[in-house]
Structures are given as C-alpha cells and as structure tokens.
Design an enzyme around this catalytic site. Structure first.
Site, mmCIF file in Angstrom:
data_model
loop_
_atom_site.group_PDB
_atom_site.id
_atom_site.type_symbol
_atom_site.label_atom_id
_atom_site.label_comp_id
_atom_site.label_asym_id
_atom_site.label_seq_id
_atom_site.Cartn_x
_atom_site.Cartn_y
_atom_site.Cartn_z
ATOM 1 N N HIS A 82 1.134 1.388 -12.911
ATOM 2 C CA HIS A 82 1.820 0.171 -13.373
ATOM 3 C C HIS A 82 3.323 0.460 -13.503
ATOM 4 O O HIS A 82 3.710 1.491 -14.053
ATOM 5 C CB HIS A 82 1.247 -0.261 -14.731
ATOM 6 C CG HIS A 82 1.888 -1.517 -15.241
ATOM 7 N ND1 HIS A 82 1.571 -2.764 -14.751
ATOM 8 C CD2 HIS A 82 2.855 -1.713 -16.174
ATOM 9 C CE1 HIS A 82 2.301 -3.673 -15.367
ATOM 10 N NE2 HIS A 82 3.096 -3.070 -16.237
ATOM 11 N N GLY B 205 0.785 -1.236 0.000
ATOM 12 C CA GLY B 205 0.000 0.000 0.000
ATOM 13 C C GLY B 205 0.811 1.276 0.000
ATOM 14 O O GLY B 205 0.322 2.323 0.440
ATOM 15 N N SER B 206 2.041 1.246 -0.513
ATOM 16 C CA SER B 206 2.826 2.496 -0.513
ATOM 17 C C SER B 206 2.216 3.520 -1.483
ATOM 18 O O SER B 206 2.325 4.728 -1.249
ATOM 19 C CB SER B 206 4.292 2.225 -0.847
ATOM 20 O OG SER B 206 4.471 1.864 -2.188
ATOM 21 N N LEU C 126 -10.169 -7.061 -12.890
ATOM 22 C CA LEU C 126 -11.575 -6.729 -12.641
ATOM 23 C C LEU C 126 -12.437 -7.235 -13.797
ATOM 24 O O LEU C 126 -11.995 -7.306 -14.940
ATOM 25 C CB LEU C 126 -11.724 -5.215 -12.492
ATOM 26 C CG LEU C 126 -11.005 -4.629 -11.269
ATOM 27 C CD1 LEU C 126 -10.935 -3.116 -11.355
ATOM 28 C CD2 LEU C 126 -11.694 -5.065 -9.979
ATOM 29 N N GLU D 233 6.334 6.349 -9.126
ATOM 30 C CA GLU D 233 4.917 5.960 -8.983
ATOM 31 C C GLU D 233 4.248 6.881 -7.965
ATOM 32 O O GLU D 233 3.133 7.367 -8.174
ATOM 33 C CB GLU D 233 4.793 4.509 -8.509
ATOM 34 C CG GLU D 233 5.269 3.476 -9.502
ATOM 35 C CD GLU D 233 5.092 2.051 -8.983
ATOM 36 O OE1 GLU D 233 4.130 1.781 -8.253
ATOM 37 O OE2 GLU D 233 5.919 1.200 -9.331
HETATM 38 C C1 GRF Z 1 3.585 -1.130 -7.433
HETATM 39 O O1 GRF Z 1 4.825 -1.347 -8.047
HETATM 40 C C2 GRF Z 1 2.518 -0.924 -8.484
HETATM 41 O O2 GRF Z 1 2.988 -0.284 -9.618
HETATM 42 C C3 GRF Z 1 2.123 -2.334 -8.819
HETATM 43 O O3 GRF Z 1 2.169 -3.027 -7.601
HETATM 44 C C4 GRF Z 1 3.081 -2.373 -6.714
HETATM 45 C C5 GRF Z 1 2.301 -2.063 -5.478
HETATM 46 O O4 GRF Z 1 3.056 -1.434 -4.484
HETATM 47 N N1 GRF Z 1 0.837 -2.361 -9.478
HETATM 48 P P1 GRF Z 1 2.335 -0.787 -3.231
HETATM 49 O O5 GRF Z 1 1.414 -1.851 -2.648
HETATM 50 O O6 GRF Z 1 1.567 0.420 -3.684
HETATM 51 O O7 GRF Z 1 3.429 -0.442 -2.278
#
Ligand code: GRF
Length: 201
Positions: A108, A11-12, A92, A173
């Site tokens: 992503h 969940g970062s 989904l 991200e």
């Molecule tokens: C991230 O690398 C995101 O791009 C991918 O899954 C990972 C999730 O990381 N879809 P987090 O749970 O948000 O830390």
C-alpha cells in the site's frame, strides 16, 4: 511456497517480485499463477513474458462472493499457499480472507495506518503530511488494516503532486514487497495480534 498473485493493472509490483526471484533474492518463493480482474491489465503481458500461468476473472460480470470463490477454486487447483495483492484494486470477502488467513500480502502506498483506501497519494498531499512511504502488510477483513510487516519512508516535498509522490514511493514498494514476501514464505514472521515480529536466526 507456491504463490498466487492478484493484480488489476500495470503490475510493476508483480514485476518486482519476478525480478527479485531472477536475482535469487526470494529462494522460498515460487510464483505459480497470476489472476487479473480486468482483461486489459498490463500485468498479463508480464506473466506471458516470464511464462507464468494466468487467468482473467472479469470482476465486472460477477458479484464479490462469486468472484472470490472462482479465484479460490483456481488457486486451489494450483495448490497456492500464499497470495500477493500487487495493485489489486478490489476488496476481498471474508471467505477469501479466512481461506488464506495470514497468508495474503498487500502493498500500500502510504505509511499505514495513515491514509488507507484507494486514494492514498491524494490523501497524503491534501492532508499536508511531510513524511509518507509504503507498507507491506498482511490482509485482514478491513481496508488496509492488517498487521504491518515492513515499511519504507520518503519525504513529501514542496510542490509534490500525486504523480511525483507515486513515482517516489513506487521505488520503495518494489524493494519491500519482495523482501516481505520472502519473509512470509520462509516462515520468518511471528504474528502476535496486530504486531509482526521478524525471526532472527
Ligand atoms: C501501487 O502503488 C500499489 O501500492 C497500489 O496500487 C499500485 C499498483 O501499481 N496498491 P502496480 O500495478 O504494481 O504497478
């Protein structure tokens, strides 16, 4: 706009949109609800810490249709208008996509359309790509195939591992997901087929 977040683990990215809100960078975003599909997802701790409602909908106990309908029902109860997939590792169904057409945002860890799917970092390294990054995009019925809102790039260096690449990309991200979310929630996106233009006023 009332936002529902879906996550499966750490969940970062969920934290990144919470933090952007605290910093005042996402004035049109109200994070109302978190859904996790695994009961041990660390994202739950983040929701608790920030007083955000959450539900665990255990995806191992129901089929895709039932799972998606349950989430739609929970989101409807809370009048959720926009959905963020923040590390939500499950496809989904078309009914979910239709319910929230052009209102589902995903992050992503590759420069789409390169390397869609669950192993983006591994695929990037194994294919010898020199540049990678991350993509914030709207979700359609395909796998990581929806219209692209925003991307950020990094260099893939000699000796890069899945872990080092993942850590480098994650920083970006956390930057672009809140930005894309604010654009979506402030109605700044013009979607023309597969293309997304950002309104400038
Ligand atoms: C991230 O690398 C995101 O791009 C991918 O899954 C990972 C999730 O990381 N879809 P987090 O749970 O948000 O830390």
């Amino acid at each position: 706009m009332k936002v529902g977040v879906m996550a499966s683990g750490r969940g970062s990215n969920f934290q990144a949109i919470i933090d952007a809100g605290i910093r005042g960078e996402t004035p049109d975003v109200e994070i109302v609800h978190l859904i996790v599909n695994k009961k041990d997802a660390y994202a739950i701790e983040r929701a608790k810490k920030h007083g955000i409602n959450f539900d665990v909908v255990d995806s191992s106990t129901m089929d895709r249709d039932k799972f998606d309908q349950k989430v739609i029902d929970l989101f409807r109860e809370k009048n959720i208008e926009v959905v963020v997939l923040a590390g939500f590792m499950r496809i989904l169904t078309p009914i979910f996509i239709k319910t929230y057409r052009n209102k589902i945002l995903n992050i992503h860890p590759s420069l789409l359309p390169a390397f869609p799917g669950a192993h983006a970092h591994r695929d990037t390294i194994n294919n010898g790509a020199k540049i990678s990054g991350c993509t914030a995009h709207l979700v359609d019925e395909g796998i990581d195939s929806g219209p692209i809102i925003m991307q950020a790039s990094i260099e893939v260096e000699n000796g890069e591992t899945e872990d080092s690449l993942s850590a480098k990309i994650l920083i970006h991200e956390h930057e672009i997901l809140p930005k894309a979310l604010q654009l979506l929630c402030s109605d700044k996106l013009i979607i023309i087929g597969r293309k997304v233009e950002i309104k400038t006023d």
